[in-house]
Design a protein around this motif. Sequence first.
Motif: not given
Length: 188
Positions: A32-38, A50-51, A65-70
């Motif tokens: 299972a994977q839960f991601n919160f993206i803002t 930002l996730f 996990t945490t990170g940033m994606n452009v």
Amino acid sequence: MRERLMAVVCLMGMAPVASGHTLDIYLSQKTAQFNFITDSSAIGFGGADLFFGLFFNEDSDYMLTTGMNVRGVPAGEQPLTFGVGGKLYLGFVDEPDQTFQSLGLGGEVRYTIPANTPMFFALEGYYAPPITSLSNGDGLWDLAVRYELEVTPGAAGFIGYRRVEVDLDKQEDYRLDDRFHFGIRINF
């Protein structure tokens, strides 16, 4: 089980602190994977995603996990979208009893299928070499592909495949995830 529930509650608790949220959840038979993206404007730097994520499997392995994606669209009216960024992994492997921390670089490519109903294919990948892996980790690969179909303007469903492999001191090529999954993406 209680630890999983507490981690999900903590992840959901971050929702009120930011604007323009997305909740991305996927499930397989054993993961299972839960991601919160803002939007990254929540930390004073706008223009990126930002996730924060929580992953667990039936072998009692956990990964935060945490990170940033452009993301950006190339010039012209092309159906491709590209993204680049970084991802920090913090993992707890039950058997063998080891932990790892890795900083991976990577990105994604999305192809929007021209149709009346919004849908796309996405390929995402991150790599953390041994130099950016700490504790018991000696490198990490995180690869995923998915097909997504927008059901309503704020919700989409998807099917995909993800493979997360980490090299550990006691076991090389340890697979945290190597499964097909289904999931939902909700924007709020």
